[in-house]
Design a protein around this motif. Structure first.
Motif, PDB file in Angstrom:
ATOM      1  N   LEU A  12      36.653  -7.016  23.579  1.00  0.00           N
ATOM      2  CA  LEU A  12      35.763  -7.669  24.533  1.00  0.00           C
ATOM      3  C   LEU A  12      36.142  -9.127  24.739  1.00  0.00           C
ATOM      4  O   LEU A  12      36.266  -9.890  23.777  1.00  0.00           O
ATOM      5  CB  LEU A  12      34.314  -7.580  24.036  1.00  0.00           C
ATOM      6  N   ASP A  13      36.326  -9.525  25.986  1.00  0.00           N
ATOM      7  CA  ASP A  13      36.664 -10.915  26.283  1.00  0.00           C
ATOM      8  C   ASP A  13      35.456 -11.838  26.219  1.00  0.00           C
ATOM      9  O   ASP A  13      35.605 -13.050  26.057  1.00  0.00           O
ATOM     10  CB  ASP A  13      37.288 -11.027  27.677  1.00  0.00           C
ATOM     11  N   ASP A  14      34.253 -11.268  26.379  1.00  0.00           N
ATOM     12  CA  ASP A  14      33.051 -12.100  26.431  1.00  0.00           C
ATOM     13  C   ASP A  14      32.302 -12.160  25.099  1.00  0.00           C
ATOM     14  O   ASP A  14      31.155 -12.591  25.047  1.00  0.00           O
ATOM     15  CB  ASP A  14      32.119 -11.630  27.544  1.00  0.00           C
ATOM     16  N   GLU A  15      32.955 -11.759  24.030  1.00  0.00           N
ATOM     17  CA  GLU A  15      32.391 -11.864  22.680  1.00  0.00           C
ATOM     18  C   GLU A  15      33.398 -12.586  21.802  1.00  0.00           C
ATOM     19  O   GLU A  15      34.601 -12.355  21.903  1.00  0.00           O
ATOM     20  CB  GLU A  15      32.104 -10.475  22.100  1.00  0.00           C
ATOM     21  N   PRO A  16      32.920 -13.470  20.905  1.00  0.00           N
ATOM     22  CA  PRO A  16      33.863 -14.199  20.048  1.00  0.00           C
ATOM     23  C   PRO A  16      34.571 -13.276  19.069  1.00  0.00           C
ATOM     24  O   PRO A  16      34.012 -12.269  18.631  1.00  0.00           O
ATOM     25  CB  PRO A  16      32.968 -15.198  19.313  1.00  0.00           C
ATOM     26  N   TYR A  17      35.805 -13.634  18.751  1.00  0.00           N
ATOM     27  CA  TYR A  17      36.532 -12.873  17.738  1.00  0.00           C
ATOM     28  C   TYR A  17      36.535 -13.612  16.397  1.00  0.00           C
ATOM     29  O   TYR A  17      36.800 -13.004  15.361  1.00  0.00           O
ATOM     30  CB  TYR A  17      37.958 -12.535  18.191  1.00  0.00           C
ATOM     31  N   ALA A  70      28.746  -3.820  12.264  1.00  0.00           N
ATOM     32  CA  ALA A  70      29.759  -3.617  13.306  1.00  0.00           C
ATOM     33  C   ALA A  70      29.336  -2.503  14.254  1.00  0.00           C
ATOM     34  O   ALA A  70      28.772  -1.490  13.837  1.00  0.00           O
ATOM     35  CB  ALA A  70      31.103  -3.286  12.680  1.00  0.00           C
ATOM     36  N   GLU A  71      29.599  -2.715  15.535  1.00  0.00           N
ATOM     37  CA  GLU A  71      29.316  -1.697  16.533  1.00  0.00           C
ATOM     38  C   GLU A  71      30.519  -0.764  16.642  1.00  0.00           C
ATOM     39  O   GLU A  71      31.599  -1.051  16.131  1.00  0.00           O
ATOM     40  CB  GLU A  71      29.006  -2.361  17.865  1.00  0.00           C
ATOM     41  N   GLU A  72      30.330   0.342  17.334  1.00  0.00           N
ATOM     42  CA  GLU A  72      31.401   1.321  17.488  1.00  0.00           C
ATOM     43  C   GLU A  72      32.626   0.665  18.128  1.00  0.00           C
ATOM     44  O   GLU A  72      32.517  -0.077  19.102  1.00  0.00           O
ATOM     45  CB  GLU A  72      30.933   2.485  18.354  1.00  0.00           C
ATOM     46  N   GLY A  73      33.797   0.910  17.560  1.00  0.00           N
ATOM     47  CA  GLY A  73      35.038   0.340  18.074  1.00  0.00           C
ATOM     48  C   GLY A  73      35.295  -1.080  17.611  1.00  0.00           C
ATOM     49  O   GLY A  73      36.199  -1.744  18.100  1.00  0.00           O
ATOM     50  N   GLU A  74      34.502  -1.564  16.656  1.00  0.00           N
ATOM     51  CA  GLU A  74      34.615  -2.941  16.190  1.00  0.00           C
ATOM     52  C   GLU A  74      34.724  -2.952  14.668  1.00  0.00           C
ATOM     53  O   GLU A  74      34.134  -2.124  13.989  1.00  0.00           O
ATOM     54  CB  GLU A  74      33.377  -3.719  16.630  1.00  0.00           C
TER      55      GLU A  74
END
Length: 105
Positions: A12-17, A70-74
């Motif tokens: 996701l580009d709109d969430e910090p990594y 963590a959400e799915e895929g994260e």
């Protein structure tokens, strides 16, 4: 004070990594720096304001609890970091007190 680094693997580009947080003695977040994959960096708290962007609940004593959120895929990893590392990031972070949405107004 305690210092935490949360790293999130996602697409996701709109969430910090990466999120660097400073916690008070009650484990409440008092400053934070967020890094996004598109190169944007935001910092909140202290002289930079926007306190509503800080976590409202205290951080758990066992940081592994954050990893379970963590959400799915994260994938989330959370660990303690030295104060000097946090301050280096804090001092180099671009000041953007209006947060992410400020880019659109």
């Amino acid at each position: 004070m305690q210092y935490v680094l949360i790293e999130r693997e996602h697409d996701l580009d709109d969430e910090p990594y990466q999120v660097f947080s400073e916690l008070d003695d009650n484990r409440k977040e008092i400053r934070k720096v967020e890094f996004y994959r598109n190169g944007i960096c935001f910092s909140y708290g202290a002289e930079r304001g926007n306190f509503n962007a800080l976590a409202q609940e205290p951080f758990p004593t066992d940081l592994r609890e954050l990893e379970r959120g963590a959400e799915e895929g994260e994938t989330i990893t959370a660990r303690s970091i030295p104060a000097s590392f946090f301050y280096e990031i804090w001092n180099q972070a671009q000041e953007r007190p209006d947060g992410f949405m400020g880019m659109f107004f």
